[in-house]
Scaffold this active site. Structure first.
Site, PDB file in Angstrom:
ATOM      1  N   ASN A 228       0.743  -1.033   0.429  1.00 48.49           N
ATOM      2  CA  ASN A 228      -0.006   0.061   0.462  1.00 48.49           C
ATOM      3  C   ASN A 228       1.075   1.326  -0.235  1.00 48.49           C
ATOM      4  OD1 ASN A 228      -1.684   2.007   0.615  1.00 48.49           O
ATOM      5  ND2 ASN A 228      -2.500   1.797   2.884  1.00 48.49           N
TER       6      ASN A 228
ATOM      7  N   LYS B  23       0.213   3.801  -0.145  1.00 49.84           N
ATOM      8  CA  LYS B  23      -0.106   5.846   0.214  1.00 49.84           C
ATOM      9  C   LYS B  23      -0.517   6.214  -0.556  1.00 49.84           C
ATOM     10  CE  LYS B  23      -0.307   3.475   4.830  1.00 49.84           C
ATOM     11  NZ  LYS B  23      -0.716   3.449   6.323  1.00 49.84           N
TER      12      LYS B  23
ATOM     13  N   HIS C  47      -9.699   0.954   4.144  1.00 46.54           N
ATOM     14  CA  HIS C  47      -8.056   1.236   5.769  1.00 46.54           C
ATOM     15  C   HIS C  47      -8.772   2.136   6.396  1.00 46.54           C
ATOM     16  CE1 HIS C  47      -4.118   2.748   6.580  1.00 46.54           C
ATOM     17  NE2 HIS C  47      -3.679   1.172   5.691  1.00 46.54           N
TER      18      HIS C  47
ATOM     19  N   GLU D  67      -7.205   4.908   7.789  1.00 36.99           N
ATOM     20  CA  GLU D  67      -6.819   6.258   6.891  1.00 36.99           C
ATOM     21  C   GLU D  67      -8.135   7.085   6.593  1.00 36.99           C
ATOM     22  OE1 GLU D  67      -3.264   5.619   5.252  1.00 36.99           O
ATOM     23  OE2 GLU D  67      -2.186   4.912   7.483  1.00 36.99           O
TER      24      GLU D  67
ATOM     25  N   GLU E 294      -5.737  -4.912  10.453  1.00 34.23           N
ATOM     26  CA  GLU E 294      -4.681  -4.048  11.024  1.00 34.23           C
ATOM     27  C   GLU E 294      -5.262  -2.926  12.337  1.00 34.23           C
ATOM     28  OE1 GLU E 294      -2.752  -2.930   6.939  1.00 34.23           O
ATOM     29  OE2 GLU E 294      -4.505  -1.787   6.695  1.00 34.23           O
TER      30      GLU E 294
ATOM     31  N   GLY F 103       2.167   2.553  10.959  1.00 28.92           N
ATOM     32  CA  GLY F 103       2.913   3.800  10.821  1.00 28.92           C
ATOM     33  C   GLY F 103       4.167   4.262  11.623  1.00 28.92           C
TER      34      GLY F 103
ATOM     35  N   SER G 243       3.196  -2.139  10.390  1.00 30.34           N
ATOM     36  CA  SER G 243       4.737  -2.053  11.082  1.00 30.34           C
ATOM     37  C   SER G 243       4.719  -3.127  10.690  1.00 30.34           C
ATOM     38  CB  SER G 243       4.176  -1.521  12.465  1.00 30.34           C
ATOM     39  OG  SER G 243       3.988  -0.215  12.176  1.00 30.34           O
TER      40      SER G 243
HETATM   41  P1  PGA Z   1       2.668   0.436   7.378  1.00 32.75           P
HETATM   42  O1  PGA Z   1       0.819   0.770   6.598  1.00 32.75           O
HETATM   43  O2  PGA Z   1       2.828  -0.572   7.058  1.00 32.75           O
HETATM   44  O3  PGA Z   1       3.338   1.898   7.540  1.00 32.75           O
HETATM   45  O4  PGA Z   1       2.332   0.345   9.176  1.00 32.75           O
HETATM   46  C1  PGA Z   1       0.355  -0.467   6.708  1.00 32.75           C
HETATM   47  C2  PGA Z   1      -1.180  -0.275   6.163  1.00 32.75           C
HETATM   48  O5  PGA Z   1      -1.419   0.800   6.815  1.00 32.75           O
HETATM   49  O6  PGA Z   1      -1.639  -0.879   5.579  1.00 32.75           O
END
Ligand code: PGA
Length: 255
Positions: A11, A13, A100, A102, A172, A178, A218
């Protein structure tokens, strides 16, 4: 037990300008061709504006599929700024990430809207990577199972069995995204097993055994093999660590 598909999805983003996206896609593609021998589905989700471009670059590589990071709930029409599932399909993607955290948190996307997006995506022949996961407060308050259950119940479990099989689920935990704070293997396995149990109850054991459940939050080249070795973890949805081809391909190799 049925063998479930292993999936590692990137992803990206809202990162990369066009040239950077092209370079990253080509690097990943070359390394995948050279180094990946195992049976794993590899998915790249670049920003939607580069989907066609990236598709042109990796199209010959049969090991790589593309995804969009979001899609409109409506099919087409006067929805300024939206990108439809059919457009995503025609740009070369076979998958779309829906729900997601976000999108849920920063763009106020609620379960009912997500259910509609899932329907529109499937109606346009896209496979869905459906995300769920609790916040840190929900985990501290011990409501994480309930929260994930509700997200799946409303957003995904309205599907019939044949359409559910076109989806995979990404667990997640929001507190791990993140942040560098990965779920422990015990936390990940516990939730993945719980999710599989929900599918078993709502559908049947065969379906529960066939739906891939990915971990995200992460995940990196140092912790991936431990996470991927868990019995109910069938791969990963990778954010930050997917922006470097070497790290992402090392994560794929960990499966
Ligand atoms: P990350 O994000 O690996 O940077 O924690 C995962 C995601 O949001 O899909």
């Amino acid at each position: 037990m049925q063998k479930r598909e292993k999936i590692v999805a990137a992803n990206w983003k809202m990162n990369c300008l066009r040239d950077e996206a092209g370079k990253l896609a080509m690097e990943v593609s070359a390394m995948v061709l050279d180094e990946i021998r195992n049976d794993v589905r590899i998915i790249l989700a670049p920003p939607v504006i580069y989907l066609s471009y990236v598709d042109g670059l990796v199209h010959e590589n049969k090991k790589i599929e593309l995804a969009a990071q979001n899609c409109a709930a409506e099919k087409s029409g006067a929805f300024t700024g939206e990108i439809s599932a059919a457009m995503i399909r025609s740009a070369g993607a076979k998958y779309v990430i829906i729900g997601h955290s976000e999108r849920r948190i920063l763009f106020y996307e609620k379960d009912v809207l997500l259910a509609k997006k899932v329907n529109t995506a499937i109606g346009n022949e896209l496979n869905v990577i459906f995300c769920c996961g609790e916040t840190i407060d929900e985990r501290s308050g011990n409501t994480h199972f309930k929260v994930v259950e509700q997200q799946l119940e409303i957003g995904l479990f309205h599907l019939d069995e044949s359409n559910l099989k076109k989806c995979c689920i990404a667990y997640e935990p929001v507190w791990a995204i993140g942040t560098g704070a990965t779920a422990t293997p015990a936390q990940a396995q516990e939730m993945h097993l719980y999710i599989r149990g929900l599918i078993r109850k709502k559908f049947n054991p065969k379906t529960a055994d066939s739906v891939s459940i990915l971990y995200g939050g992460s995940c990196n080249e140092n912790n991936a093999s431990e996470l991927f070795s868990l019995p109910d973890v069938d791969g990963g949805l990778i954010g930050g660590a997917s922006l470097k081809a070497r790290s992402f391909v090392n994560i794929i190799k960990a499966i």
